[in-house]
Design a protein around this motif. Sequence first.
Motif, short mmCIF file in Angstrom:
data_model
loop_
_atom_site.label_atom_id
_atom_site.label_comp_id
_atom_site.label_asym_id
_atom_site.label_seq_id
_atom_site.Cartn_x
_atom_site.Cartn_y
_atom_site.Cartn_z
N ARG A 206 58.95 -0.57 20.92
CA ARG A 206 59.46 -0.55 22.30
C ARG A 206 59.56 0.88 22.83
NH1 ARG A 206 61.92 -5.31 24.42
NH2 ARG A 206 61.81 -7.05 22.95
N ASP A 208 57.30 3.13 21.96
CA ASP A 208 55.88 3.32 22.31
C ASP A 208 55.59 2.70 23.68
OD1 ASP A 208 55.76 4.33 19.75
OD2 ASP A 208 54.42 2.79 18.97
N ASP A 209 56.06 1.46 23.86
CA ASP A 209 55.80 0.75 25.13
C ASP A 209 56.34 1.54 26.32
OD1 ASP A 209 54.76 -1.32 23.64
OD2 ASP A 209 56.52 -2.62 23.85
N TRP A 210 57.57 2.04 26.19
CA TRP A 210 58.18 2.76 27.29
C TRP A 210 57.42 4.05 27.60
CZ3 TRP A 210 60.38 2.84 31.62
CH2 TRP A 210 60.93 4.01 32.15
N LYS A 212 54.30 4.70 27.07
CA LYS A 212 53.02 4.37 27.70
C LYS A 212 53.22 4.07 29.18
CE LYS A 212 51.06 2.58 23.41
NZ LYS A 212 50.72 1.38 22.62
N GLU A 228 50.79 5.88 19.86
CA GLU A 228 51.05 4.91 18.79
C GLU A 228 51.93 5.52 17.69
OE1 GLU A 228 50.02 1.78 19.03
OE2 GLU A 228 49.02 2.26 20.92
N ARG A 257 54.33 -2.77 16.83
CA ARG A 257 53.17 -2.76 17.71
C ARG A 257 51.90 -2.37 16.95
NH1 ARG A 257 56.72 -4.87 19.93
NH2 ARG A 257 57.48 -4.55 22.06
#
Length: 357
Positions: A206, A208-210, A212, A228, A257
């Motif tokens: 999460r 990583d998601d943020w 990105k 990543e 992820r």
Amino acid sequence: MTAPTDSALRRAAARFPTALWNDSADPAELARSIEFGAVGATCNPVIALAAVQAHIDVWRPRIQELANEFPAAGESELGWKVVEELSIEAARLLEPAFWESGGRNGRLSVQTDPRLHRDADALAAQAVRFSGLAKNIIVKIPATSVGLRAIEEATYRGVSINVTVSFTVAQAVAAAEAIERGLDRRAAEGLPEREFGSVVTIMGGRLDDWLKFWVQKNRILVDPGVLEWAGVAALKRAHRIFTERGYRSRVLSAAFRNHLQWSELQGGDLVVSPPFDWQLRINENDLDAEDRIEVPVDQRILDTLLELPEFRRAYEIDGMNAEEFDTFGATVRTLRQFLEADEQLDRVVRDILIPPV
């Protein structure tokens, strides 16, 4: 698929102190994950919703039974009774690992109601109640400014904690310190001191998601693949700090992820908690684990990440204060997702109680 007795996960569990927990309380998945070496599991509104939807043939009649048993209960109350029943069933499967490890593993994590995220007293009280559902329950409380107060108080009141909604080194350290304060308060009053089995989660994927989303929003170009490694870098640093400071809690890696969030953390005294499908993929690809927890992230990758102010906030011990935890993008997104899952579980219960026409 590789046989469980000779799977990549089983081999890693046999070689390293790194504990495998299943990121689901679905009994069918958990039973298979235990075959792979899993010694823990977790439940939250998102996971509970998925389990109910996957086995609606089982849960539809059970929810109707609960409604008949508690005729005044509303949709939300009935939904949380489902979460509790799911958790108790999963906890039973983990009892052998609990007794074998003296309580350090064999834990089933139950999420506190995300709708209580503004009320530390209510979070602590619910944590105490949930901890009584089974001897091996561990209770999830968010690493927010309010949650930190609840974490200390619940620890003091004898609850084993799984810190959640946590994405940064600063949050992990603040949560570990809150657990230490709770344990110290117990010791000062002569209360029993034992291995509580508490863990401090960093939801690496999460983070990583943020990041990105953040770089895209700010129109920043980053070399492919670099982001990543953000969650991995935060997890490695947090583990190093926990080891150096001798915290009585362990770091837990969640929100997978990529397989680096498993393979790069092997060898350390911490917990990795991949979803069941990730476990299948690790076994199917026969990933060979190596002792990599002390191997630093490539300096070129780390230097690139550190050029991003948002990553520095997540990576530095003092990157954020407790009030800033509440407004960090990953925190806001995750709390909203948990709240939305609560609402969806309410709707599932509603459709059973009052079928649409």
